[in-house]
Design an enzyme around this catalytic site. Structure first.
Site, short mmCIF file in Angstrom:
data_model
loop_
_atom_site.label_atom_id
_atom_site.label_comp_id
_atom_site.label_asym_id
_atom_site.label_seq_id
_atom_site.Cartn_x
_atom_site.Cartn_y
_atom_site.Cartn_z
N CYS A 181 0.84 -1.19 0.00
CA CYS A 181 0.00 0.00 0.00
C CYS A 181 0.88 1.25 0.00
O CYS A 181 1.99 1.25 0.53
CB CYS A 181 -0.91 0.01 1.23
SG CYS A 181 -2.10 1.38 1.26
N ASP A 201 0.39 3.83 1.66
CA ASP A 201 0.31 4.45 2.99
C ASP A 201 1.70 4.78 3.54
O ASP A 201 2.61 3.95 3.50
CB ASP A 201 -0.42 3.51 3.95
CG ASP A 201 -0.83 4.18 5.25
OD1 ASP A 201 0.07 4.58 6.03
OD2 ASP A 201 -2.04 4.32 5.49
N ARG A 229 2.83 4.98 6.40
CA ARG A 229 3.24 4.27 7.62
C ARG A 229 3.76 2.86 7.36
O ARG A 229 4.14 2.17 8.31
CB ARG A 229 2.04 4.21 8.59
CG ARG A 229 1.51 5.56 9.00
CD ARG A 229 0.14 5.47 9.65
NE ARG A 229 -0.89 5.05 8.70
CZ ARG A 229 -2.17 4.86 9.01
NH1 ARG A 229 -2.56 5.03 10.27
NH2 ARG A 229 -3.05 4.49 8.09
N HIS A 255 -2.37 -3.78 5.25
CA HIS A 255 -2.09 -3.31 6.61
C HIS A 255 -3.38 -2.95 7.32
O HIS A 255 -4.40 -2.64 6.69
CB HIS A 255 -1.15 -2.11 6.60
CG HIS A 255 -1.72 -0.88 5.97
ND1 HIS A 255 -2.39 0.10 6.68
CD2 HIS A 255 -1.75 -0.47 4.67
CE1 HIS A 255 -2.78 1.05 5.86
NE2 HIS A 255 -2.40 0.74 4.63
N CYS A 309 -6.50 0.37 7.00
CA CYS A 309 -6.22 0.85 5.65
C CYS A 309 -7.32 1.80 5.18
O CYS A 309 -8.50 1.43 5.15
CB CYS A 309 -6.10 -0.32 4.69
SG CYS A 309 -5.78 0.16 2.98
#
Length: 573
Positions: free
Chosen positions: A357, A359, A361, A413, A416
């Site tokens: 992803c 993302d 993080r 994750h 999400c």
């Protein structure tokens, strides 16, 4: 790490295994078993005689490089094969990528020791200031080279950092970054010795789709600058300049998108001192480890957007912090190992293709404890795999055909945002709406199970898991992957290669979880069929006549409207 007192209780064997060693052992074992001369994977004709990756990265290929790696693997595998009790556990460990989980555990221990509240902050949401558009090349992990930790860079990576307004994958990510997260910077980062850029210099019929179509975007860059590039006779110098020009053109493509233009107009109307997002072009030199800025603003632009006035702006709106972090990182690497970057430049043999992803993080190298050069990475919203996504499919073709990766990881994750958005009936504008449609289809496949879950957090977590399993199915359904797996079994591999793995990263704990997605194994003569074992995976059979495929009403999820539904759904700060 134990000497620093931070890893007490961690088994010593955690420090022994690396991706590179495991890949070399497995490659050597395959070569020893079947074809010592040619190694394990069979490359397309355009790549023959140049090592596994040299058709794409010919400028950095080492003569005999693939053979050297195989020879090392042969010696090490020979020692193991003499003792079946050792060989068996090695194969099982390599089959499951155990070293990734050992490295992940060490990383969690270290992060917790340095910052006990780190994972709590990560789980609470993300507010990155940067959208990073970089190359998938394993030697250029974004967070590491600019010294940024998890939560600081929202990342999209594809072959040769290409930006096309017809690419739903990147455009959806840009919409998310600009409209939801409100990023202040968009960085387009190329790198020296780029295999994708080098490949585009070959003949137009050298590669099959989808990679051929992807490379056409780079060839268009060449056409725009043919007069200049044709005058450069030295191949290395031409490639270096082509990399720079590609970054310039991709920065222009970012600037001209409706997403960015609307945000710039809004900023101006609001009287903000600096229009955001600021757009930056950079090139990373693999040979030295240093970033250089590229001035992408050229006289042919209709209006001035001068990113080379950074020094006269506040630090908040320039790139100086990343440049400074990069310089410190490069210097520290050279201090510890003067030959580090020379070796890294020559290493284009990643053994893992990681689909993760975007993302901020969830940086793949950090959470898996992998060094530059070990993981070839593609990142998009919610780690989606589609046969129609030229962006991802080109990366998959490169990874499997050129690099000969032995593992493909799909990693989702917890919490999400993309998955959460797909749980709402709220309408989104294109291209994000179209992207989320694919996640809604995952819900439809598993509606019976998911509608029975009343706790929304639990439902979200389960949908994250099911999405990973479905994307693993999509990888397994790829004709390219199936062909390579058939070839591996025909050559005597103990299991189909590339292996497919489904992971979920837990933001609250930092731990990776293996969902134990089962490889669809062919029979002994290579007859291959993807086995959708829905019962084994806890899935609902899509053939179930009682399933209401096109009338999804997730329990407890009502539309609430609002001026900015994206911020509410994705949790941007």
């Amino acid at each position: 790490a134990e000497k620093k007192g931070g890893c007490k209780g961690v088994p010593p064997k955690m420090f022994m295994t690396s991706v590179a060693k495991s890949a070399a052992l497995l490659a050597g074992l395959m070569a020893a078993t079947i074809e010592p001369a040619s190694g394990f994977a069979t490359a397309p004709a355009a790549m023959s005689g140049m090592g596994r990756a040299s058709a794409f990265a010919g400028v950095s290929a080492r003569p005999g490089g693939a053979q050297k790696g195989a020879s090392l693997g042969l010696r090490m595998a020979g020692e193991l094969s003499a003792d079946p009790e050792k060989l068996g556990p090695f194969l099982e460990s390599e089959k499951k990528l155990d070293h990734v989980f050992r490295n992940n555990k060490m990383w969690v221990v270290e992060q917790t020791r340095n910052d006990p509240e780190f994972f709590q902050r990560m789980a609470s949401g993300q507010s990155p200031k940067f959208l990073w558009i970089g190359c998938s090349d394993a030697r250029v992990p974004a967070n590491e080279i600019v010294g940024c930790g998890p939560g600081e860079l929202f990342v999209h990576r594809n072959i040769a950092n290409v930006v096309m307004n017809t690419d739903n994958s990147l455009m959806s990510g840009m919409t998310y970054a600009v409209d939801v997260l409100g990023v202040e910077h968009i960085v387009v980062c190329g790198h020296s010795k780029c295999g994708g850029v080098a490949a585009s210099l070959s003949g137009p019929k050298e590669f099959s789709p989808p990679l051929e179509g992807w490379l056409s975007a780079l060839r268009m860059v060449y056409r725009h600058h043919r007069t200049e590039l044709d005058q450069i006779t030295d191949a290395d110098a031409k490639l270096e300049r082509f990399v720079d020009l590609n970054v310039i053109e991709q920065c222009k493509n970012v600037y001209r998108t409706a997403i960015v233009q609307q945000r710039l107009a809004d900023n101006e109307a609001e009287g903000k001192p600096f229009a955001t997002p600021r757009i930056h072009g950079c090139v990373y030199d693999i040979a030295t480890g240093y970033l250089k800025r590229v001035n992408w603003v050229t006289p042919d632009m209709d209006d001035k957007y001068d990113m080379f006035e950074d020094e006269n702006q506040s630090l908040r709106f320039n790139l100086q912090n990343l440049i400074s972090n990069n310089a410190k990182w490069a210097a520290s690497k050279l201090e510890k190992n003067p030959g580090y970057f020379e070796k890294l430049q020559a290493n284009d043999q990643a053994s893992i293709f990681w689909v993760g992803c975007a993302d901020s993080r969830v940086p793949s190298n950090e959470i898996s404890g992998s060094a530059p050069g070990e993981i070839f990475t593609h990142r998009n919203i919610a780690n989606v795999v589609m046969q129609t996504d030229q962006n991802l499919q080109s990366g998959l073709q490169y990874a499997v055909d050129a690099l000969g990766v032995e593992h493909i990881v799909v990693c989702g994750h917890s919490n999400c945002g993309g998955i959460a958005a797909s749980l709402t009936p709220t309408a989104f504008s294109p291209p994000l709406e179209g992207w989320l449609h694919h996640l809604a289809n995952v819900y439809r496949l598993h509606e019976k199970e998911l509608n029975a879950i009343t706790d929304e957090k639990t439902k979200l977590r389960r949908l994250v898991e099911l999405n990973v399993l479905e994307q693993c199915n999509n990888i397994a359904a790829s004709a390219l992957v199936q062909q390579k797996q058939r070839e591996s079994l025909a050559r005597g591999a103990p299991f189909p290669v590339p292996r497919i793995h489904g992971y979920v990263y837990d933001l609250e704990t930092g731990m990776l979880e293996d969902l134990d997605w089962s490889d669809e194994i062919s029979d002994s003569i290579g007859n291959f069929k993807v086995r959708n074992d829905y019962a084994a995976m806890g899935m609902a059979d899509p053939a179930d006549a009682a399933k209401k495929m096109f009338n999804r009403k997730p329990a407890g999820m009502d539309s609430t409207g609002g001026a900015s539904p994206l911020k509410r759904i994705f949790g941007g700060k």
